[in-house]
Write a protein that holds these residues in place. Structure first.
Motif, PDB file in Angstrom:
ATOM      1  N   ARG A 145       0.939  -0.924   0.366  1.00 60.29           N
ATOM      2  CA  ARG A 145       0.170  -0.057   0.106  1.00 60.29           C
ATOM      3  C   ARG A 145       0.714   1.353   0.022  1.00 60.29           C
ATOM      4  NH1 ARG A 145      -1.521   1.062   5.998  1.00 60.29           N
ATOM      5  NH2 ARG A 145      -0.233  -0.971   7.222  1.00 60.29           N
ATOM      6  N   ASP A 146       0.200   2.643  -0.102  1.00 60.01           N
ATOM      7  CA  ASP A 146       1.066   3.789   0.224  1.00 60.01           C
ATOM      8  C   ASP A 146       1.336   4.017   1.477  1.00 60.01           C
ATOM      9  OD1 ASP A 146       0.696   3.651  -3.299  1.00 60.01           O
ATOM     10  OD2 ASP A 146      -0.706   5.503  -2.309  1.00 60.01           O
ATOM     11  N   ARG A 203       2.911   1.446  -5.486  1.00 61.53           N
ATOM     12  CA  ARG A 203       3.084   1.911  -4.373  1.00 61.53           C
ATOM     13  C   ARG A 203       4.126   3.220  -3.892  1.00 61.53           C
ATOM     14  NH1 ARG A 203      -1.552  -0.288  -3.999  1.00 61.53           N
ATOM     15  NH2 ARG A 203      -2.211  -2.090  -3.216  1.00 61.53           N
TER      16      ARG A 203
END
Length: 623
Positions: free
Chosen positions: A477-478, A511
């Protein structure tokens, strides 16, 4: 070209800030100087101990107090590929010294650890502190007061800075630094990165990874990427402590041996027994320190030197800070592309024109001080040269080296550019500031689209905890990885380069990721934005310890900001995070370094365990 205005103003700022400490340092240097042979200060019993085991002819020279006595201080060991070639150097130096009418003694050795071996291991927590231990070992080697100059044999990360710090505490002695050179090129850097990422992703096994690494690091000499070790060598050239162009000549070659012999002869020339006395403490001044910072920026060098150069300067009574680095980075263009900010290695760089080309470009553009003293005398332009073997040696002796002007044109414009046509307009080393403190970031290898990251924080207290989360699939994810309790007081400030492949994989998947830490990254800091050396460190009350999972962190390398986007009232009310650090205090010798952890200064102060020279206040002296 006239001197660049920013270069001039930064140099002036450093000189004014440093004046009381530099003055005190130079007074002590002059007090330690003894005109003629230093050993003349020794009593007969002292001197007899000092040459008891020497050959008769050398002993006679030392008795007469007329011939220079040269100290050899070496960081040799045969586990480090970069330092293994030093095994042969002392005999070359001793023979060359005799030819020059001098005597050379092996004065002492220093420890030398390899960050490539300790990376991600507990031993890495001794790495930064090893620099000051090396300085201490250097001081012990020189404490016998037998010597009129010293030759320092070292290459790698903390070793050259440690040797130079030690040398500057004996600043009345001339110093010549003698490199070993890089290993020949092995597996390409781009292929090496791919294989490391495949291993991190679990797509290949340990056997395949080890085979690839063995093809990359395959023989005697320095690792060929442009990390801290090779940045050290560039900086020694920029400060005039090497013979011109000596940095990147491969080991165990006729030219390497000829340069080593020539270094010994040059050391003999610049002692206080002759007319070219060049004490290292006067040679390394505000201008030469600025030249080193400029060389670092122009070549995309190691972030570790935002600590090491501060500590080196401090040893000479000179005060620099990260504002100085930042201001100079803004006006110094990046004129090399060497891995990690390119695919070429230092052998390609040297073949394209090397250090002499870089120094000439910068001097001609008004971006370096030419009016400095080097081991060759006055003027850095003398070092805009490349060495060549003029004649082979006979009967196993080194040959004769001569110098020629560095090439007028780059031999490979994809590796070595010019000030007029740089690879980037600035040096790529930035200062970040905000409510998380002060940090540095190296962006020369970070693509523009990755230089601003705003994402939720995920807080870890160790790199092991980060890797466990990555392997468990929790980080797809970020996010901004906030790794705390990695500063010098907490655990010795280890490099966190082992995190780079994992972060690189996530970035390659699209990401938005970044790293923020009070720890260090390797000199090979790469394509993922990393705000490092955050100061104050968390254990010292730094605000990074207030960050909690989910806080939005903005790292903006373009604007120079690093902040947690948290309401100011809430931020002020937060308590400091805590962590059990007992595991960092023992094992692998860490318990022996507790004094260092307790005494160490901040990262911006060089992460040093020693201070500036005390100022001698004459008005306080009474009879």
């Amino acid at each position: 070209m006239p001197l660049n205005a920013t270069l001039a103003s930064v140099t002036q700022r450093i000189a004014e800030r440093s004046r009381p400490y530099r003055t005190a340092y130079l007074e002590r240097l002059e007090a330690a100087r003894r005109k003629g042979a230093q050993r003349g200060a020794l009593a007969c019993t002292n001197l007899a101990h000092g040459f008891a085991a020497f050959p008769a002819n050398d002993k006679l020279k030392l008795k007469e107090d007329k011939a220079p006595s040269l100290a050899i201080v070496s960081a040799y060991n045969d586990m480090l590929s970069a330092h293994q070639p030093f095994e042969r150097f002392p005999q070359i130096i001793k023979d060359a010294a005799r030819e020059a009418g001098a005597v050379a003694q092996f004065a002492g050795g220093s420890p030398a650890m390899c960050d490539g071996v300790t990376q991600g291991q507990a031993g890495m927590e001794l790495s930064l502190f090893s620099r000051d231990a090396i300085a201490m070992a250097t001081a012990i080697a020189l404490s016998h007061n037998m010597f009129d100059a010293a030759l320092y044999l070292g290459v790698c990360d903390k070793i050259v800075p440690g040797l130079l710090i030690g040398a500057l505490h004996f600043g009345h002695l001339p110093a010549v630094f003698v490199p070993a050179g890089p290993m020949t090129s092995g597996m390409s850097n781009s292929d090496k990165v791919k294989i490391r990422q495949l291993y991190t992703a679990g797509k290949i096994g340990r056997a395949e990874l080890l085979e690839a690494e063995s093809k990359s690091y395959h023989g005697a000499g320095t690792c060929t990427f442009y990390g801290t070790a090779n940045s050290n060598q560039m900086l020694m050239e920029a400060m005039g402590l090497h013979l011109p162009g000596a940095a990147f000549i491969t080991p165990n070659t006729p030219l390497r041996d000829a340069l080593t012999a020539a270094a010994a002869k040059q050391a003999a020339k610049i002692t206080d027994l002759g007319t070219q006395y060049t004490p290292v403490g006067r040679m390394i001044d505000e201008k030469s320190i600025v030249n080193a910072i400029v060389a670092l920026h122009a070549t995309g060098g190691s972030t570790n030197h935002t600590l090491h150069l501060v500590a080196i300067a401090k040893a000479a009574g000179i005060v620099i800070d990260w504002d100085d680095f930042d201001k100079l980075s803004a006006v110094v263009p990046l004129i090399t592309k060497i891995y990690p900010n390119g695919t070429a290695d230092v052998n390609h760089f040297h073949a394209a024109g090397g250090t002499g080309f870089v120094l000439r470009e910068l001097i001609d553009a008004g971006l370096m001080h030419d009016d400095v003293t080097t081991i060759l005398g006055q003027g850095l332009r003398q070092h805009c040269k490349e060495p060549m073997l003029a004649a082979e040696g006979e009967n196993g002796r080194p040959g004769i080296v001569t110098w020629h002007d560095a090439p007028a044109q780059s031999g490979d414009e994809g590796v070595l550019g010019t000030v007029a046509k740089p690879f980037a307009a600035d040096g790529g080393l930035k200062l970040l500031q905000g409510n998380l403190g002060r940090a540095v970031i190296k962006i020369s290898a970070v693509k523009p689209e990755h230089r601003v990251v705003e994402a939720p924080a995920v807080v870890f207290h160790s790199q092991e905890a980060f890797m466990a989360a990555f392997k468990a699939g929790q980080l797809d994810r970020d996010f901004v990885a906030v790794i705390t309790f990695q500063g010098p007081r907490a655990n010795g400030m280890p490099e966190l380069h082992a995190l780079t492949p994992a972060l690189g994989i996530l970035q390659d998947k699209g990401r938005h990721v970044a790293l923020v830490t009070d720890g260090r990254m390797s000199g090979a800091s790469g394509k993922v934005p990393a705000a490092i050396h955050v100061t104050p460190e968390v254990l010292g009350g730094g605000p990074l310890g207030r960050v909690r999972d989910g806080d939005i962190i903005r790292l903006d390398a373009e604007a120079g900001t690093l902040e947690a986007k948290v309401d100011a009232t809430e931020w002020a009310a937060r308590s400091q995070d805590s962590s059990d650090l007992s595991g960092n205090q023992h094992g692998m010798g860490r318990e022996l370094f507790s004094l260092f952890r307790n005494a160490v200064g901040t990262a911006e102060e060089g992460g040093a365990t020693f201070g500036l020279p005390p100022i001698f206040e004459k008005e306080k002296v009474t009879v």
